[in-house]
Motif scaffolding. Structure first.
Motif, PDB file in Angstrom:
ATOM      1  N   GLU A  45     -42.920  26.541   3.680  1.00 36.01           N
ATOM      2  CA  GLU A  45     -42.987  26.490   2.220  1.00 36.01           C
ATOM      3  C   GLU A  45     -41.773  27.189   1.614  1.00 36.01           C
ATOM      4  OE1 GLU A  45     -45.346  24.700   1.080  1.00 36.01           O
ATOM      5  OE2 GLU A  45     -46.744  24.710   2.770  1.00 36.01           O
ATOM      6  N   ILE A  46     -41.413  26.789   0.417  1.00 32.72           N
ATOM      7  CA  ILE A  46     -40.304  27.436  -0.291  1.00 32.72           C
ATOM      8  C   ILE A  46     -40.584  28.926  -0.457  1.00 32.72           C
ATOM      9  CG2 ILE A  46     -39.078  27.548  -2.502  1.00 32.72           C
ATOM     10  CD1 ILE A  46     -39.419  24.445  -2.626  1.00 32.72           C
ATOM     11  N   ILE A  47     -41.835  29.295  -0.674  1.00 30.62           N
ATOM     12  CA  ILE A  47     -42.184  30.708  -0.862  1.00 30.62           C
ATOM     13  C   ILE A  47     -42.035  31.523   0.417  1.00 30.62           C
ATOM     14  CG2 ILE A  47     -43.643  30.327  -2.881  1.00 30.62           C
ATOM     15  CD1 ILE A  47     -46.085  30.474  -0.962  1.00 30.62           C
ATOM     16  N   ASP A  48     -41.808  30.866   1.561  1.00 30.07           N
ATOM     17  CA  ASP A  48     -41.530  31.580   2.805  1.00 30.07           C
ATOM     18  C   ASP A  48     -40.105  32.127   2.838  1.00 30.07           C
ATOM     19  OD1 ASP A  48     -44.104  30.963   3.668  1.00 30.07           O
ATOM     20  OD2 ASP A  48     -43.450  29.217   4.828  1.00 30.07           O
ATOM     21  N   LEU A  68     -25.354  13.309  -6.013  1.00 30.48           N
ATOM     22  CA  LEU A  68     -26.010  12.001  -5.977  1.00 30.48           C
ATOM     23  C   LEU A  68     -25.893  11.285  -7.326  1.00 30.48           C
ATOM     24  CD1 LEU A  68     -29.261  12.786  -3.949  1.00 30.48           C
ATOM     25  CD2 LEU A  68     -27.180  11.668  -3.162  1.00 30.48           C
ATOM     26  N   LYS A  69     -26.073  12.031  -8.390  1.00 27.81           N
ATOM     27  CA  LYS A  69     -25.961  11.441  -9.722  1.00 27.81           C
ATOM     28  C   LYS A  69     -24.552  10.918  -9.975  1.00 27.81           C
ATOM     29  CE  LYS A  69     -27.046  12.414 -14.524  1.00 27.81           C
ATOM     30  NZ  LYS A  69     -27.492  13.416 -15.500  1.00 27.81           N
ATOM     31  N   THR A  70     -23.554  11.674  -9.567  1.00 24.39           N
ATOM     32  CA  THR A  70     -22.154  11.281  -9.767  1.00 24.39           C
ATOM     33  C   THR A  70     -21.758  10.110  -8.872  1.00 24.39           C
ATOM     34  OG1 THR A  70     -21.569  13.529 -10.404  1.00 24.39           O
ATOM     35  CG2 THR A  70     -19.775  12.106  -9.655  1.00 24.39           C
ATOM     36  N   VAL A  71     -22.096  10.190  -7.590  1.00 14.34           N
ATOM     37  CA  VAL A  71     -21.651   9.192  -6.617  1.00 14.34           C
ATOM     38  C   VAL A  71     -22.421   7.879  -6.742  1.00 14.34           C
ATOM     39  CG1 VAL A  71     -21.502   8.667  -4.135  1.00 14.34           C
ATOM     40  CG2 VAL A  71     -20.796  10.905  -4.982  1.00 14.34           C
ATOM     41  N   PHE A  72     -23.741   7.944  -6.984  1.00 15.01           N
ATOM     42  CA  PHE A  72     -24.576   6.742  -6.931  1.00 15.01           C
ATOM     43  C   PHE A  72     -25.061   6.239  -8.288  1.00 15.01           C
ATOM     44  CE2 PHE A  72     -25.018   8.794  -2.772  1.00 15.01           C
ATOM     45  CZ  PHE A  72     -24.649   7.739  -1.950  1.00 15.01           C
ATOM     46  N   SER A  73     -25.002   7.040  -9.330  1.00 14.66           N
ATOM     47  CA  SER A  73     -25.488   6.674 -10.673  1.00 14.66           C
ATOM     48  C   SER A  73     -26.889   6.057 -10.629  1.00 14.66           C
ATOM     49  CB  SER A  73     -24.512   5.704 -11.350  1.00 14.66           C
ATOM     50  OG  SER A  73     -23.247   6.287 -11.497  1.00 14.66           O
ATOM     51  N   PRO A  74     -27.863   6.786 -10.085  1.00 18.97           N
ATOM     52  CA  PRO A  74     -29.211   6.229  -9.957  1.00 18.97           C
ATOM     53  C   PRO A  74     -29.940   6.149 -11.293  1.00 18.97           C
ATOM     54  CG  PRO A  74     -29.236   8.523  -9.347  1.00 18.97           C
ATOM     55  CD  PRO A  74     -27.790   8.160  -9.594  1.00 18.97           C
ATOM     56  N   ASP A  75     -30.988   5.333 -11.315  1.00 22.74           N
ATOM     57  CA  ASP A  75     -31.875   5.296 -12.478  1.00 22.74           C
ATOM     58  C   ASP A  75     -32.743   6.548 -12.524  1.00 22.74           C
ATOM     59  OD1 ASP A  75     -31.130   2.702 -13.513  1.00 22.74           O
ATOM     60  OD2 ASP A  75     -32.141   1.852 -11.758  1.00 22.74           O
ATOM     61  N   LYS A  76     -33.057   7.102 -11.336  1.00 21.81           N
ATOM     62  CA  LYS A  76     -33.902   8.295 -11.243  1.00 21.81           C
ATOM     63  C   LYS A  76     -33.598   9.016  -9.946  1.00 21.81           C
ATOM     64  CE  LYS A  76     -37.469  10.934 -12.364  1.00 21.81           C
ATOM     65  NZ  LYS A  76     -36.963  12.246 -12.096  1.00 21.81           N
ATOM     66  N   LEU A  77     -33.644  10.328  -9.986  1.00 19.94           N
ATOM     67  CA  LEU A  77     -33.552  11.138  -8.777  1.00 19.94           C
ATOM     68  C   LEU A  77     -34.947  11.632  -8.420  1.00 19.94           C
ATOM     69  CD1 LEU A  77     -30.401  13.365  -9.422  1.00 19.94           C
ATOM     70  CD2 LEU A  77     -30.643  11.559  -7.713  1.00 19.94           C
ATOM     71  N   ASN A  78     -35.388  11.387  -7.204  1.00 17.44           N
ATOM     72  CA  ASN A  78     -36.657  11.921  -6.718  1.00 17.44           C
ATOM     73  C   ASN A  78     -36.329  13.103  -5.815  1.00 17.44           C
ATOM     74  OD1 ASN A  78     -38.377   8.728  -6.205  1.00 17.44           O
ATOM     75  ND2 ASN A  78     -37.924   9.819  -8.068  1.00 17.44           N
ATOM     76  N   ILE A  79     -36.864  14.263  -6.151  1.00 15.12           N
ATOM     77  CA  ILE A  79     -36.641  15.476  -5.369  1.00 15.12           C
ATOM     78  C   ILE A  79     -38.004  16.067  -5.063  1.00 15.12           C
ATOM     79  CG2 ILE A  79     -35.585  17.764  -5.332  1.00 15.12           C
ATOM     80  CD1 ILE A  79     -33.510  16.665  -7.367  1.00 15.12           C
ATOM     81  N   ALA A  80     -38.285  16.250  -3.762  1.00 20.40           N
ATOM     82  CA  ALA A  80     -39.617  16.712  -3.387  1.00 20.40           C
ATOM     83  C   ALA A  80     -39.613  17.410  -2.032  1.00 20.40           C
ATOM     84  CB  ALA A  80     -40.580  15.534  -3.341  1.00 20.40           C
ATOM     85  N   ALA A  81     -40.513  18.387  -1.911  1.00 23.68           N
ATOM     86  CA  ALA A  81     -40.801  19.045  -0.638  1.00 23.68           C
ATOM     87  C   ALA A  81     -42.257  18.729  -0.317  1.00 23.68           C
ATOM     88  CB  ALA A  81     -40.585  20.545  -0.748  1.00 23.68           C
ATOM     89  N   LEU A  82     -42.484  17.772   0.568  1.00 25.24           N
ATOM     90  CA  LEU A  82     -43.853  17.357   0.861  1.00 25.24           C
ATOM     91  C   LEU A  82     -44.383  18.013   2.134  1.00 25.24           C
ATOM     92  CD1 LEU A  82     -43.488  13.615  -0.089  1.00 25.24           C
ATOM     93  CD2 LEU A  82     -44.408  15.460  -1.482  1.00 25.24           C
TER      94      LEU A  82
END
Length: 130
Positions: A45-48, A68-82
Motif C-alpha cells: 500500500e502507498i501508506i507502507d 503521458l499528457k504531452t507525448v500522447f495527448s490522451p482524452d483521459k489519464l487513468n491513474i490507479a493503484a489496485l
C-alpha cells in the motif's frame, strides 16, 4: 532487497529507474500503459511508504502523467493503484482515448495483449526521454 513481482516482469518492459520507482511499460501496444513500482521490498500500500517516500511517489506519478499528457495527448489519464492481482505496490498510468480498444471500459482483460515491436519501444523511450 527489492525484486519486481514475476507478473510485472513477465508483462512489462523496463524503461527506467527514477529516484524511488522503476518505470515500466505494459507490453500491450493497444494502450500507452505505464507502471511505477517503488523499489522497496514488501510494499503493498502507498501508506507502507514513509512520508518522504509518499511525497516522492506523488512527484514521480505527476512527472509520468505530465509526460503521458504531452507525448500522447490522451482524452483521459487513468491513474490507479489496485493490487488485486499483483500484491506488490504499483501504480498504473494509462493514456486513454475515446477510440481505444476498450473505451469506456477498463483496459484489463478486454482484448489479448498486442506486444510492442522493438522499433515502437525505441520510439516511446525517445519520446519520453528515458
Amino acid at each position: 532487497m527489492f525484486t519486481l513481482a514475476p507478473e510485472l516482469q513477465n508483462d512489462c518492459i523496463e524503461l527506467a529507474d527514477w529516484p524511488l520507482c522503476k518505470v515500466l511499460l505494459m507490453n500491450d501496444s493497444q494502450y500507452p500503459w505505464f507502471i511505477l513500482v517503488p523499489r522497496k521490498e514488501g510494499l503493498k500500500e502507498i501508506i507502507d511508504l514513509s512520508d518522504e517516500e509518499q511525497i516522492t511517489l506523488t512527484q514521480e506519478s505527476a512527472k509520468l502523467a505530465c509526460m503521458l499528457k504531452t507525448v500522447f495527448s490522451p482524452d483521459k489519464l487513468n491513474i490507479a493503484a489496485l493490487g488485486n492481482m499483483v500484491a506488490q505496490l504499483h501504480i498504473h498510468h494509462i493514456a486513454r482515448f475515446k477510440d481505444d480498444a476498450a473505451w469506456p471500459k477498463p483496459v484489463w482483460g478486454v482484448n489479448p495483449a498486442q506486444p510492442y515491436t522493438e522499433a515502437q519501444i525505441a520510439k516511446i523511450k525517445a519520446a519520453m526521454a528515458m
